[in-house]
Design a protein around this motif. Structure first.
Motif, short mmCIF file in Angstrom:
data_model
loop_
_atom_site.label_atom_id
_atom_site.label_comp_id
_atom_site.label_asym_id
_atom_site.label_seq_id
_atom_site.Cartn_x
_atom_site.Cartn_y
_atom_site.Cartn_z
N LEU A 1 -9.43 1.61 -6.84
CA LEU A 1 -9.59 -0.05 -6.83
C LEU A 1 -10.72 -0.22 -6.09
O LEU A 1 -11.57 -1.39 -6.45
N ARG A 2 -11.18 0.52 -5.26
CA ARG A 2 -12.41 0.21 -4.55
C ARG A 2 -13.78 0.41 -5.56
O ARG A 2 -14.52 -0.44 -5.31
N ALA A 3 -13.57 1.22 -6.34
CA ALA A 3 -14.67 1.60 -7.17
C ALA A 3 -14.68 0.37 -8.23
O ALA A 3 -15.76 -0.34 -8.73
N LEU A 4 -13.37 -0.03 -8.62
CA LEU A 4 -13.33 -1.38 -9.73
C LEU A 4 -13.98 -2.43 -9.06
O LEU A 4 -14.65 -3.31 -9.74
N GLU A 5 -13.58 -2.56 -7.75
CA GLU A 5 -14.02 -3.72 -6.98
C GLU A 5 -15.77 -3.71 -6.74
O GLU A 5 -16.34 -4.82 -6.96
N GLN A 6 -16.33 -2.59 -6.52
CA GLN A 6 -17.83 -2.51 -6.49
C GLN A 6 -18.36 -2.94 -7.59
O GLN A 6 -19.58 -3.31 -7.71
N ASP A 7 -17.86 -2.23 -8.82
CA ASP A 7 -18.12 -2.69 -10.18
C ASP A 7 -18.06 -4.18 -10.49
O ASP A 7 -18.57 -4.68 -11.84
N GLY A 8 -17.16 -4.96 -9.93
CA GLY A 8 -17.12 -6.54 -10.21
C GLY A 8 -15.91 -6.49 -11.33
O GLY A 8 -15.78 -7.50 -11.77
N LYS A 9 -15.15 -5.33 -11.42
CA LYS A 9 -14.15 -5.57 -12.46
C LYS A 9 -12.72 -5.82 -11.90
O LYS A 9 -11.83 -6.07 -12.70
N ALA A 10 -12.63 -5.46 -10.48
CA ALA A 10 -11.23 -6.03 -9.88
C ALA A 10 -11.53 -6.85 -8.73
O ALA A 10 -12.58 -6.99 -8.15
N TRP A 11 -10.54 -7.75 -8.51
CA TRP A 11 -10.57 -8.81 -7.37
C TRP A 11 -9.45 -8.57 -6.55
O TRP A 11 -8.43 -8.39 -7.05
N ARG A 12 -9.73 -8.81 -5.11
CA ARG A 12 -8.65 -8.65 -4.13
C ARG A 12 -8.27 -9.70 -3.58
O ARG A 12 -9.46 -10.48 -3.23
N GLU A 13 -6.97 -10.02 -3.14
CA GLU A 13 -6.64 -11.27 -2.14
C GLU A 13 -6.28 -10.48 -0.95
O GLU A 13 -5.27 -9.73 -0.80
N ARG A 14 -6.99 -10.48 -0.01
CA ARG A 14 -6.52 -10.03 1.29
C ARG A 14 -5.14 -10.77 1.99
O ARG A 14 -5.12 -11.83 1.96
N ALA A 15 -4.53 -9.71 2.37
CA ALA A 15 -3.12 -10.16 2.97
C ALA A 15 -3.49 -10.02 4.35
O ALA A 15 -4.04 -9.59 5.07
N PRO A 16 -2.26 -10.81 5.08
CA PRO A 16 -2.40 -10.50 6.62
C PRO A 16 -1.85 -9.21 7.13
O PRO A 16 -1.58 -8.37 6.43
N ILE A 17 -2.25 -8.92 8.24
CA ILE A 17 -2.14 -7.52 8.81
C ILE A 17 -0.73 -7.14 8.60
O ILE A 17 0.21 -7.96 8.84
N GLY A 18 -0.56 -6.08 8.09
CA GLY A 18 1.04 -5.51 7.89
C GLY A 18 1.57 -5.61 6.62
O GLY A 18 2.83 -5.32 6.17
N LYS A 19 0.76 -6.58 5.58
CA LYS A 19 0.99 -6.66 4.33
C LYS A 19 0.16 -6.11 3.34
O LYS A 19 -1.07 -5.77 3.70
N GLU A 20 0.39 -5.82 2.28
CA GLU A 20 -0.54 -5.24 1.07
C GLU A 20 -1.29 -6.34 0.64
O GLU A 20 -0.67 -7.28 0.21
N HIS A 21 -2.68 -5.99 0.08
CA HIS A 21 -3.28 -6.76 -0.48
C HIS A 21 -2.97 -6.83 -1.90
O HIS A 21 -2.28 -6.05 -2.41
N LEU A 22 -3.45 -8.14 -2.67
CA LEU A 22 -2.91 -8.12 -4.23
C LEU A 22 -4.17 -7.87 -4.89
O LEU A 22 -5.17 -8.47 -4.64
N TRP A 23 -4.10 -7.32 -5.93
CA TRP A 23 -5.22 -6.94 -7.05
C TRP A 23 -5.05 -7.58 -8.35
O TRP A 23 -3.75 -7.43 -8.89
#
Length: 126
Positions: free
Chosen positions: A33-55
Motif C-alpha cells: 500500500l505504501r508503494a502504491l501510495e508513493q506511485d500515486g496509484k493508491a489513496w488513503r483516508e486517514r482514520a482516527p487513532i485506534g481505527k484503520e485507514h481506508l484505502w
C-alpha cells in the motif's frame, strides 16, 4: 501487486480486509500500500487513532456530494439522450461517498426520464 486488484470496493478497504482477501501478512500489505501510495496509484483516508485507514485506487476514490450533484447537472446538460445520461449516472453511482446517494444514482440510472430526476436533484440542492 496482489493488493491492487482488491482496491475497488466503493466503501474502501482496510489493511485487515486486505489481509483476509490476499492471504498476505499485515506487513506485506502495508508495504504494498505504501508503494502504491508513493506511485500515486493508491489513496488513503486517514482514520482516527485506534481505527484503520481506508484505502482506494486513486482513480476510484469517493467523490463528495457536491461534486456528484455537479457532475449530474453537467451530464444532463451535455447529454441530451436518456441513455447517455443513464450511463453517466451508473458510473457516478460507484463513486459517491454517501451510500444513500449511491443507491439513488443506481436507481436513477434505470429511470425512464433521468433528466427530470437530475433537474429535481439539482434544484433541491441549490
Amino acid at each position: 501487486m496482489s493488493v491492487w486488484r482488491h482496491l475497488t470496493h466503493p466503501d474502501g478497504m482496510t489493511v485487515s480486509l486486505l489481509v483476509a482477501a490476499t492471504g498476505l501478512s499485515k506487513e506485506q500489505v502495508r508495504a504494498e500500500l505504501r508503494a502504491l501510495e508513493q506511485d500515486g496509484k493508491a489513496w488513503r483516508e486517514r482514520a482516527p487513532i485506534g481505527k484503520e485507514h481506508l484505502w482506494w485506487r486513486a482513480t476510484h476514490r469517493p467523490l463528495c456530494d457536491l461534486t456528484v450533484i455537479t457532475a449530474m447537472g453537467l451530464a444532463a446538460r451535455l447529454h441530451p439522450t436518456p441513455s447517455a445520461l443513464r450511463a453517466v449516472l451508473q458510473r457516478l453511482s460507484t463513486r459517491a461517498a454517501n451510500p444513500a446517494i449511491r443507491q439513488i444514482l443506481a436507481l436513477s440510472a434505470t429511470a425512464k426520464h433521468p433528466h427530470r430526476i437530475v433537474a429535481d436533484a439539482v434544484t433541491r440542492c441549490a
